[in-house]
Design a protein around this motif. Structure first.
Motif, PDB file in Angstrom:
ATOM      1  N   UNK A  75       0.809  -1.228   0.000  1.00  0.00           N
ATOM      2  CA  UNK A  75       0.000   0.000   0.000  1.00  0.00           C
ATOM      3  C   UNK A  75       0.839   1.273   0.000  1.00  0.00           C
ATOM      4  N   UNK A  76       0.406   2.229  -0.785  1.00  0.00           N
ATOM      5  CA  UNK A  76       0.940   3.591  -0.743  1.00  0.00           C
ATOM      6  C   UNK A  76      -0.188   4.469  -0.215  1.00  0.00           C
ATOM      7  N   UNK A  77      -0.182   4.702   1.090  1.00  0.00           N
ATOM      8  CA  UNK A  77      -1.327   5.343   1.731  1.00  0.00           C
ATOM      9  C   UNK A  77      -1.547   6.769   1.245  1.00  0.00           C
ATOM     10  N   UNK A  78      -0.473   7.462   0.909  1.00  0.00           N
ATOM     11  CA  UNK A  78      -0.636   8.840   0.432  1.00  0.00           C
ATOM     12  C   UNK A  78      -1.412   8.870  -0.876  1.00  0.00           C
ATOM     13  N   UNK A  79      -1.152   7.892  -1.738  1.00  0.00           N
ATOM     14  CA  UNK A  79      -1.812   7.836  -3.044  1.00  0.00           C
ATOM     15  C   UNK A  79      -3.108   7.028  -3.013  1.00  0.00           C
ATOM     16  N   UNK A  80      -3.343   6.330  -1.904  1.00  0.00           N
ATOM     17  CA  UNK A  80      -4.500   5.435  -1.789  1.00  0.00           C
ATOM     18  C   UNK A  80      -4.494   4.398  -2.901  1.00  0.00           C
ATOM     19  N   UNK A  81      -3.310   3.864  -3.157  1.00  0.00           N
ATOM     20  CA  UNK A  81      -3.111   2.841  -4.181  1.00  0.00           C
ATOM     21  C   UNK A  81      -2.261   1.716  -3.597  1.00  0.00           C
ATOM     22  N   UNK A  82      -2.205   0.608  -4.319  1.00  0.00           N
ATOM     23  CA  UNK A  82      -1.330  -0.503  -3.949  1.00  0.00           C
ATOM     24  C   UNK A  82      -0.458  -0.871  -5.141  1.00  0.00           C
ATOM     25  N   UNK A  83       0.822  -1.111  -4.862  1.00  0.00           N
ATOM     26  CA  UNK A  83       1.734  -1.561  -5.906  1.00  0.00           C
ATOM     27  C   UNK A  83       1.474  -3.037  -6.160  1.00  0.00           C
ATOM     28  N   UNK A  84       1.319  -3.422  -7.421  1.00  0.00           N
ATOM     29  CA  UNK A  84       1.022  -4.816  -7.750  1.00  0.00           C
ATOM     30  C   UNK A  84       2.128  -5.745  -7.257  1.00  0.00           C
ATOM     31  N   UNK A  85       3.363  -5.466  -7.680  1.00  0.00           N
ATOM     32  CA  UNK A  85       4.482  -6.345  -7.339  1.00  0.00           C
ATOM     33  C   UNK A  85       5.712  -5.511  -7.012  1.00  0.00           C
ATOM     34  N   UNK A  86       6.394  -5.862  -5.934  1.00  0.00           N
ATOM     35  CA  UNK A  86       7.692  -5.288  -5.607  1.00  0.00           C
ATOM     36  C   UNK A  86       8.676  -6.440  -5.497  1.00  0.00           C
ATOM     37  N   UNK A  87       9.806  -6.321  -6.180  1.00  0.00           N
ATOM     38  CA  UNK A  87      10.864  -7.320  -6.092  1.00  0.00           C
ATOM     39  C   UNK A  87      12.058  -6.676  -5.394  1.00  0.00           C
ATOM     40  N   UNK A  88      12.507  -7.305  -4.316  1.00  0.00           N
ATOM     41  CA  UNK A  88      13.609  -6.774  -3.518  1.00  0.00           C
ATOM     42  C   UNK A  88      14.886  -7.555  -3.820  1.00  0.00           C
ATOM     43  N   UNK A  89      15.950  -6.830  -4.122  1.00  0.00           N
ATOM     44  CA  UNK A  89      17.217  -7.448  -4.487  1.00  0.00           C
ATOM     45  C   UNK A  89      18.323  -6.913  -3.579  1.00  0.00           C
ATOM     46  N   UNK A  90      19.574  -7.298  -3.887  1.00  0.00           N
ATOM     47  CA  UNK A  90      20.692  -6.739  -3.156  1.00  0.00           C
ATOM     48  C   UNK A  90      21.121  -5.401  -3.733  1.00  0.00           C
ATOM     49  N   UNK A  91      20.477  -4.999  -4.809  1.00  0.00           N
ATOM     50  CA  UNK A  91      20.814  -3.717  -5.415  1.00  0.00           C
ATOM     51  C   UNK A  91      19.559  -2.865  -5.576  1.00  0.00           C
ATOM     52  N   UNK A  92      18.834  -2.931  -6.705  1.00  0.00           N
ATOM     53  CA  UNK A  92      17.659  -2.057  -6.829  1.00  0.00           C
ATOM     54  C   UNK A  92      16.403  -2.639  -6.208  1.00  0.00           C
ATOM     55  N   UNK A  93      15.443  -1.752  -6.009  1.00  0.00           N
ATOM     56  CA  UNK A  93      14.074  -2.151  -5.678  1.00  0.00           C
ATOM     57  C   UNK A  93      13.284  -2.062  -6.979  1.00  0.00           C
ATOM     58  N   UNK A  94      12.636  -3.151  -7.351  1.00  0.00           N
ATOM     59  CA  UNK A  94      11.937  -3.213  -8.633  1.00  0.00           C
ATOM     60  C   UNK A  94      10.444  -3.119  -8.377  1.00  0.00           C
ATOM     61  N   UNK A  95       9.817  -2.131  -8.991  1.00  0.00           N
ATOM     62  CA  UNK A  95       8.393  -1.864  -8.799  1.00  0.00           C
ATOM     63  C   UNK A  95       7.671  -2.207 -10.100  1.00  0.00           C
TER      64      UNK A  95
END
Length: 281
Positions: A75-95
């Motif tokens: 959830x992104x509460x400020x935008x009142x939206x939800x990100x479909x998928x987040x992938x967490x790595x040792x380098x970037x955050x993939x949205x």
């Protein structure tokens, strides 16, 4: 947890898709939605198998990525939206924004995923120092936009949007498997991280004024600024002494110094041990 689902890629790949879907539906219902069976849940039923297929390819290309984490519906509460998928790595955050059944890449969808990435950069504590890569995934698109450039690493914290169609998500993710000697992001830690790591007005005022007089941060020419500030602090102290609640308003034309006076009041009051609740309108 804020997100509806989180796991390592290895855990995600070994899980039954129906169990993942069921967990999403339960979280969706717990959020207050009357029906668990909606257009949203139908989209999940489509995207979960597609995502599993692409992540299986990714792990075959780069086996170490099995330790990455996948988060669904953050959830992104400020935008009142939800990100479909987040992938967490040792380098970037993939949205990733998934446009299920879409055959094209719309400008409004690109703006949407870029806004998500910027929101994480500006308001999510665990993302504030990480590179963020937005991906727009139109699941039925067979051609990429003509102006679409290949992904190029740069110093910008939020990268240019990557476009992915029917195929290619795994390939694009594998290109982002570049370690910069930073620790692998842990899903639970990232998921529970403070979403708005910005100081409130009270924290900002005490930080700005600590060891400084008001003249050190602005030139002001409102003759009654100090008088107004002193009067407000006196009223606040009076309310504290009498154990009452006062609602105080400071009015003036734009540029009169209301915000500056408010900061001065907050600092002086906090320095005196007074608890405040402040709002600028």
């Amino acid at each position: 947890m804020p997100a509806y689902y989180r796991a390592t890629i290895g855990e995600f790949l070994s899980a039954d898709p129906q169990n993942i879907l069921g967990g999403l539906q339960l979280a969706y219902a717990a959020d207050g939605f009357l029906s668990q069976y909606s257009k949203q849940t139908q989209a999940w039923a489509t995207i979960i198998p597609l995502l599993k297929t692409q992540l299986e390819i990714l792990v075959r290309i780069t086996p170490a990525t099995i330790a990455w984490s996948v988060i669904l519906e953050y959830p992104l509460y400020r935008l009142r939206k939800r990100i479909d998928v987040v992938v967490l790595t040792e380098s970037p955050i993939i949205v990733i924004e998934c446009k299920v059944g879409s055959q094209e890449f719309l400008a409004q969808d690109r703006r949407q995923i870029e806004e998500y990435a910027l929101d994480l950069r500006d308001f999510h504590a665990a993302s504030s120092s990480r590179r963020i890569v937005p991906i727009l995934w139109s699941t039925l698109a067979t051609e990429l936009p003509r102006e679409y450039p290949e992904y190029v690493s740069s110093n910008d914290q939020v990268a240019s949007t990557i476009f992915v169609g029917v195929q290619g998500l795994a390939t694009q993710l594998s290109k982002l498997s570049i370690s910069d000697d930073r620790p692998l992001l842990v899903a639970e830690t990232w998921d529970r991280s403070a979403y708005r790591p910005v100081p409130n007005i009270i924290e900002a005022a005490t930080s700005i004024f600590s060891g400084h007089d008001v003249r050190a941060i602005a030139n002001y020419d409102a003759d009654n600024l100090n008088i107004a500030s002193a009067r407000l602090v006196a009223l606040i102290q009076e309310a504290k002494d009498l154990k009452k609640r006062y609602m105080l308003f400071l009015s003036g034309v734009p540029g009169a110094g209301k915000t500056l006076a408010g900061l001065h009041v907050v600092h002086n009051a906090i320095s005196s041990g007074i608890v405040l609740s402040c709002t600028e309108i």
